[in-house]
Design an enzyme around this catalytic site. Structure first.
Site, PDB file in Angstrom:
ATOM      1  CG  HIS A 195      -2.037  -0.933   1.371  1.00  0.00           C
ATOM      2  ND1 HIS A 195      -2.481  -1.033   0.134  1.00  0.00           N
ATOM      3  CD2 HIS A 195      -1.737  -1.860   2.415  1.00  0.00           C
ATOM      4  CE1 HIS A 195      -3.270  -2.642   0.275  1.00  0.00           C
ATOM      5  NE2 HIS A 195      -3.512  -2.491   1.522  1.00  0.00           N
ATOM      6  NE  ARG A 302      -1.655  -9.401 -11.120  1.00  0.00           N
ATOM      7  CZ  ARG A 302      -0.490  -8.203 -11.932  1.00  0.00           C
ATOM      8  NH1 ARG A 302      -0.679  -7.231 -11.843  1.00  0.00           N
ATOM      9  NH2 ARG A 302       0.277  -8.810 -12.830  1.00  0.00           N
ATOM     10  NE  ARG A 338      -5.493 -12.610 -13.296  1.00  0.00           N
ATOM     11  CZ  ARG A 338      -4.322 -12.349 -12.780  1.00  0.00           C
ATOM     12  NH1 ARG A 338      -3.109 -12.990 -13.899  1.00  0.00           N
ATOM     13  NH2 ARG A 338      -3.611 -12.242 -11.659  1.00  0.00           N
ATOM     14  CD  GLU A 437      -1.128 -16.839 -16.501  1.00  0.00           C
ATOM     15  OE1 GLU A 437       0.136 -16.158 -15.995  1.00  0.00           O
ATOM     16  OE2 GLU A 437      -1.791 -16.763 -16.110  1.00  0.00           O
ATOM     17  CG  ASN A 460       4.551 -10.772 -14.506  1.00  0.00           C
ATOM     18  OD1 ASN A 460       5.473 -10.109 -15.656  1.00  0.00           O
ATOM     19  ND2 ASN A 460       3.812 -10.012 -13.831  1.00  0.00           N
ATOM     20  NE  ARG A 471       5.579 -14.192 -10.342  1.00  0.00           N
ATOM     21  CZ  ARG A 471       4.318 -13.162 -10.799  1.00  0.00           C
ATOM     22  NH1 ARG A 471       3.856 -14.232 -11.768  1.00  0.00           N
ATOM     23  NH2 ARG A 471       3.631 -12.018 -10.805  1.00  0.00           N
ATOM     24  CB  CYS A 508      -1.546  -8.561 -19.161  1.00  0.00           C
ATOM     25  SG  CYS A 508      -1.721 -10.401 -18.823  1.00  0.00           S
TER      26      CYS A 508
HETATM   27  C1  PEP Z   1       1.289 -12.930 -15.320  1.00  0.00           C
HETATM   28  O1  PEP Z   1       1.612 -13.727 -15.194  1.00  0.00           O
HETATM   29  O2  PEP Z   1       3.240 -12.168 -16.408  1.00  0.00           O
HETATM   30  C2  PEP Z   1       0.683 -12.318 -14.887  1.00  0.00           C
HETATM   31  C3  PEP Z   1       0.140 -10.972 -15.898  1.00  0.00           C
HETATM   32  O3  PEP Z   1      -0.181 -12.519 -14.511  1.00  0.00           O
HETATM   33  P1  PEP Z   1       0.168 -11.879 -12.555  1.00  0.00           P
HETATM   34  O4  PEP Z   1       1.888 -11.662 -12.359  1.00  0.00           O
HETATM   35  O5  PEP Z   1      -0.965 -11.636 -11.668  1.00  0.00           O
HETATM   36  O6  PEP Z   1       0.967 -13.913 -12.480  1.00  0.00           O
HETATM   37 MG    MG Z   2       0.688 -15.173 -14.245  1.00  0.00          MG
END
Ligand code: PEP
Ligand code: MG
Length: 597
Positions: A195, A302, A338, A437, A460, A471, A508
């Protein structure tokens, strides 16, 4: 006083130079630990009841007195009000007082540690950081128990503008504080999505979070430089550094002003190629920054937060309300909801704990939704109901193959039938897409493209699953290479497969907000990028100052290499030639050289 350089995570861009002011925050380490005789146990429990109640009253009042600058954060404070009202936390603390015959403060501390352990296994950083809210509220309650003030006392201590330092900070903590006196923020706790970042960005002041050793090296009154561009905090800087940073501050402020002036222009290259620049949103409250930063839509909402910021699962009506408001506010601009991207670990309080040795490869996202079909259908009904109020689309996360698309669509049809039976409206043509993904999805993108209306590449996770690196694991973060040739080939393959079948392809993940990576995505012909709202003005500037021809050439050059270092070098040279200014003001993923930490 000696000079020290600390590293943190930049969460709000800008430079500031000023005196440090610490919020007098005590951590749990200072909680007195005493046992109590049996005769005092019920008195200790009564102290707990009273402290919870007092903090609840205080936060509720604070919520009603919220300064206009923080109006967007009402829901965050609401979540603190809810935590202070949490029966389970109070009941568990009372139980510990009884079972262990210890003081109320110590018992509450123990109860919070139990909650912390449950949160530790959550792999999503945004959700894991929500434990910070529980901790903040508990600290307030502990201060009450100890007869201390609860944060608003800072106001009296601040006369000039200061760099506000804290162990952790929530909007509730800044109530009563004259925010015009804060020039920047730094906290020990917190990650990219805490935050503090959201707060700082809405106040438009530089901020760093996750500054380890902040409380060890910085004292009240120290002169500090906050570099909210590259994440540095310099304590007692040298003369030359002061000069350098005051110059950089001036340059950045001018640059920022000029990109903000242009942020409502379309994302169009000099030679007329148009790409949609959308925003990623996690909290409903972030909608104002979507507007301010010139987002043309929301490419990724999200939806997880609403499921985690409360004790009970949200009802269909509550979800519908939220989604309808979102769609209405955005009007003609698209919003892509999503479906839940949660793991079993995150909703353990509702569905029970599931022992998963590897949650990132476990029952999460679409797999979790399919296991809890009622909940999934509830969410899909809410999205469908919102579809008549604006330009709404739906996408499924972590799809691994064709069957999953068929199964998810079957639940969508069930939701549609239920709505029809209830006589409710929905848009039967609402676009339905998937997140790409997983490598499996990439390889059969040509087949999947005929089943959906759009693809959204989540880089990501795609990087994590393609390169086999967690990650969130800092020991292997040097291998998190967004421009690995396999990643570039994967995205290109998905774009080509999507276009061949006539569907749109969006990107994204974080990669799409990196100045080094955007020209490559443009060169591939990506239709939409969806990024953090604050990154939009700068990224639009890059798009508007380049040509498709240059981007295609860069992509071609990059595709000739198989060594990440060679690719990074090629990209860096090209971007440096075209956009020297941007590179001064942005922290790129490629700035962390590809070497083990
Ligand atoms: C991603 O995996 O790139 C993505 C946008 O979703 P999140 O970061 O919410 O897993
Ligand atoms: Mg993701």
């Amino acid at each position: 006083m000696s000079r020290v350089i600390l590293q943190g995570i930049p969460v709000s861009a800008g430079i500031s130079v000023g005196k440090a002011f610490f919020m007098n925050r005590r951590s749990f380490a200072n909680v007195p630990r005493h046992t109590v005789p049996e005769s005092l146990i019920s008195a200790e429990q009564a102290r707990l009841d009273r402290a919870f109640q007092l903090v609840n009253d205080e936060l509720t009042q604070a919520r009603d007195r919220l300064p206009v600058e923080l109006a967007d954060h009402a829901s965050i404070i609401d979540s603190h009000v809810m935590i202070s009202r949490d029966r389970k936390l109070l009941a568990r603390s009372r139980e510990i007082v009884h079972d262990m015959a210890i003081t109320a403060e110590w018992a509450l501390e123990k109860a919070v540690r139990e909650v912390e352990r449950k949160f530790e296994v959550i792999e999503d950083p945004y959700l894991r950081e929500r434990i910070a809210d529980v901790r903040l509220v508990a600290q307030r309650i502990i201060k009450k128990l100890l007869g201390q003030h609860t944060g608003t006392e800072v106001e009296a201590g601040v006369s000039n503008r200061v760099v506000l330092m804290a162990h952790d900070l929530s909007p509730a903590d800044t109530i009563g504080l004259d925010i015009s006196k804060i020039m920047s923020l730094a906290t020990t706790e917190g990650g990219k999505t805490s935050h503090t970042g959201i707060l700082a960005r809405s106040l438009q002041i530089p901020a760093l979070v996750g500054v380890t050793d902040l409380e060890t090296y910085v004292n009240d009154g120290d002169l500090v430089i906050i570099d909210g561009l590259k994440g540095k905090l310099i304590v007692n800087p040298e003369e030359a550094e002061l000069e350098f940073y005051s110059d950089l501050k001036y340059q950045f402020e001018n640059y920022h002003k000029s990109i903000m002036q242009e942020c409502h222009l379309p994302g169009e290259t000099i030679d007329g190629y148009r790409i949609n620049v959308f925003a990623n949103v996690e909290l409903f409250d972030e909608l104002s920054s979507v507007n301010e930063n010139g987002a043309e839509g929301v490419g990724l909402y999200r939806t997880e937060y609403t499921f985690l910021s409360r004790n009970e699962l949200p009802t269909e009506e509550e979800l519908t309300d939220e989604y309808m408001q979102m769609a209405q506010i955005l009007g003609k601009r698209k919003v892509v909801f999503r479906s839940l991207d949660l793991g079993a670990d995150k909703l353990a309080r509702v569905f029970g704990t599931l022992q998963e040795p590897n949650p990132a490869l476990g029952l999460r996202a679409i797999r979790f939704s399919m296991r809890h079909r009622d909940l999934f259908r509830r969410q899909l009904k809410a999205v469908l109901r919102a579809s008549v109020k604006g330009n709404v689309a739906l996408m499924f996360p972590m799809i691994s193959g064709l069957n999953e698309i068929h199964e998810a669509k079957a639940v969508l049809r069930e939701a549609q039938r239920e709505l029809e039976a209830e006589g409710r409206e929905y848009d039967p043509d609402m676009p339905v897409g998937i997140m790409v993904e997983l490598p499996s999805t990439v390889f059969i993108a040509d087949a999947l493209a005929h089943e959906v209306d759009f693809f959204s590449v989540g880089t990501n996770d795609l990087i994590q699953y393609s390169l086999g690196i967690d990650r969130l694991n800092r020991h292997v973060s040097y291998l998190y290479q967004p421009l690995h040739p396999a990643v570039i080939r994967s995205i290109k393959y998905v774009v080509d497969a999507g276009h061949h079948a006539g569907i749109e392809v969006s990107v994204c993940g974080e990669l799409a907000s990196d100045p080094y990576c955007v020209p490559i995505l443009l060169g591939m012909g990506v239709d939409t990028i969806s990024i953090t709202p604050q990154a939009i003005p700068g990224i639009k500037r890059i798009i508007r100052q380049t040509t498709m021809e240059d981007c295609k050439k860069l992509l071609k050059d990059v595709q000739e290499h198989f060594q990440v270092s060679a690719i990074n070098h090629t990209v860096r040279e090209s971007i440096f030639r075209q956009f020297p200014e941007e590179l001064t003001f942005y922290a790129s993923i490629l700035d962390n050289e590809e070497l083990p930490a």
